[in-house]
Design a protein around this motif. Structure first.
Motif, PDB file in Angstrom:
ATOM      1  N   LEU A 137      31.059  66.081 -59.419  1.00  0.00           N
ATOM      2  CA  LEU A 137      30.718  66.756 -58.163  1.00  0.00           C
ATOM      3  C   LEU A 137      30.917  68.242 -58.298  1.00  0.00           C
ATOM      4  CD1 LEU A 137      33.331  67.792 -56.258  1.00  0.00           C
ATOM      5  CD2 LEU A 137      33.707  65.373 -56.148  1.00  0.00           C
ATOM      6  N   VAL A 138      30.282  68.972 -57.382  1.00  0.00           N
ATOM      7  CA  VAL A 138      30.449  70.412 -57.269  1.00  0.00           C
ATOM      8  C   VAL A 138      30.958  70.678 -55.865  1.00  0.00           C
ATOM      9  CG1 VAL A 138      29.276  72.642 -57.272  1.00  0.00           C
ATOM     10  CG2 VAL A 138      28.586  70.867 -58.892  1.00  0.00           C
ATOM     11  N   GLY A 139      32.018  71.439 -55.742  1.00  0.00           N
ATOM     12  CA  GLY A 139      32.588  71.750 -54.434  1.00  0.00           C
ATOM     13  C   GLY A 139      31.759  72.774 -53.686  1.00  0.00           C
ATOM     14  N   PRO A 140      31.940  72.831 -52.378  1.00  0.00           N
ATOM     15  CA  PRO A 140      31.241  73.829 -51.579  1.00  0.00           C
ATOM     16  C   PRO A 140      31.705  75.247 -51.910  1.00  0.00           C
ATOM     17  CG  PRO A 140      32.601  72.408 -50.191  1.00  0.00           C
ATOM     18  CD  PRO A 140      32.775  71.957 -51.585  1.00  0.00           C
ATOM     19  N   GLN A 141      30.945  76.238 -51.441  1.00  0.00           N
ATOM     20  CA  GLN A 141      31.312  77.638 -51.672  1.00  0.00           C
ATOM     21  C   GLN A 141      32.752  77.898 -51.255  1.00  0.00           C
ATOM     22  OE1 GLN A 141      28.354  79.899 -49.451  1.00  0.00           O
ATOM     23  NE2 GLN A 141      27.906  81.013 -51.320  1.00  0.00           N
TER      24      GLN A 141
ATOM     25  N   GLN B 217      39.679  71.747 -50.536  1.00  0.00           N
ATOM     26  CA  GLN B 217      40.597  72.632 -49.821  1.00  0.00           C
ATOM     27  C   GLN B 217      40.055  74.058 -49.780  1.00  0.00           C
ATOM     28  OE1 GLN B 217      44.334  72.270 -51.873  1.00  0.00           O
ATOM     29  NE2 GLN B 217      44.913  70.481 -50.687  1.00  0.00           N
ATOM     30  N   HIS B 218      40.444  74.784 -48.765  1.00  0.00           N
ATOM     31  CA  HIS B 218      40.175  76.215 -48.606  1.00  0.00           C
ATOM     32  C   HIS B 218      38.695  76.592 -48.588  1.00  0.00           C
ATOM     33  CE1 HIS B 218      44.426  76.346 -49.475  1.00  0.00           C
ATOM     34  NE2 HIS B 218      44.227  75.903 -50.692  1.00  0.00           N
ATOM     35  N   PRO B 219      37.794  75.771 -48.025  1.00  0.00           N
ATOM     36  CA  PRO B 219      36.386  76.186 -48.005  1.00  0.00           C
ATOM     37  C   PRO B 219      36.189  77.353 -47.045  1.00  0.00           C
ATOM     38  CG  PRO B 219      36.658  74.253 -46.637  1.00  0.00           C
ATOM     39  CD  PRO B 219      37.992  74.507 -47.303  1.00  0.00           C
TER      40      PRO B 219
ATOM     41  N   GLY C 271      34.563  83.544 -45.438  1.00  0.00           N
ATOM     42  CA  GLY C 271      33.564  83.539 -44.373  1.00  0.00           C
ATOM     43  C   GLY C 271      32.153  83.189 -44.793  1.00  0.00           C
ATOM     44  N   ASN C 272      31.955  82.731 -46.027  1.00  0.00           N
ATOM     45  CA  ASN C 272      30.608  82.420 -46.502  1.00  0.00           C
ATOM     46  C   ASN C 272      30.284  80.930 -46.506  1.00  0.00           C
ATOM     47  OD1 ASN C 272      29.974  85.135 -47.015  1.00  0.00           O
ATOM     48  ND2 ASN C 272      31.071  85.049 -48.939  1.00  0.00           N
ATOM     49  N   SER C 273      31.144  80.098 -45.973  1.00  0.00           N
ATOM     50  CA  SER C 273      30.918  78.658 -45.955  1.00  0.00           C
ATOM     51  C   SER C 273      31.286  78.106 -44.583  1.00  0.00           C
ATOM     52  CB  SER C 273      31.773  77.979 -47.032  1.00  0.00           C
ATOM     53  OG  SER C 273      31.646  76.577 -46.948  1.00  0.00           O
ATOM     54  N   HIS C 274      30.574  77.079 -44.183  1.00  0.00           N
ATOM     55  CA  HIS C 274      30.854  76.390 -42.914  1.00  0.00           C
ATOM     56  C   HIS C 274      31.001  74.895 -43.172  1.00  0.00           C
ATOM     57  CE1 HIS C 274      30.149  80.100 -40.771  1.00  0.00           C
ATOM     58  NE2 HIS C 274      29.096  80.273 -41.539  1.00  0.00           N
ATOM     59  N   TYR C 275      31.557  74.575 -44.339  1.00  0.00           N
ATOM     60  CA  TYR C 275      31.747  73.189 -44.762  1.00  0.00           C
ATOM     61  C   TYR C 275      32.794  72.512 -43.885  1.00  0.00           C
ATOM     62  CZ  TYR C 275      33.003  69.284 -47.731  1.00  0.00           C
ATOM     63  OH  TYR C 275      33.254  68.032 -48.201  1.00  0.00           O
ATOM     64  N   PRO C 276      32.651  71.271 -43.494  1.00  0.00           N
ATOM     65  CA  PRO C 276      31.573  70.338 -43.816  1.00  0.00           C
ATOM     66  C   PRO C 276      30.479  70.235 -42.752  1.00  0.00           C
ATOM     67  CG  PRO C 276      33.370  69.114 -42.889  1.00  0.00           C
ATOM     68  CD  PRO C 276      33.789  70.570 -42.900  1.00  0.00           C
TER      69      PRO C 276
END
Length: 76
Positions: free
Chosen positions: A15-19, A40-42, A46-51
């Protein structure tokens, strides 16, 4: 996150984690059919809105992946 087959030495991307996240906490269930991975810490910059996406506040999560086929038993 990469996974390796100790019998063949083959390595594959799992898998690849979110930004802006950290992939941690990899663990198998007792029957080795389910794997748990923490994200953790997505979005700390301020460049990610995961999930949830959109403009949602990013938050840490646990991903669960269950095998469709029987897992190989672990060597004792």
């Amino acid at each position: 996150m990469l996974l390796a087959d100790p019998e063949t030495g083959e390595i594959k991307r799992f898998l690849v984690g979110p930004q802006e996240s950290e992939v941690t906490g990899f663990a198998w269930s007792a029957d080795r059919k389910t794997v748990f991975v923490a994200i953790q810490h997505p979005g700390e910059k301020g460049n990610s809105h995961y999930p949830d996406g959109g403009t949602a506040v990013p938050r840490s999560t646990i991903l669960v992946s269950r095998a469709k086929t029987a897992a190989r038993s672990a060597k004792q």
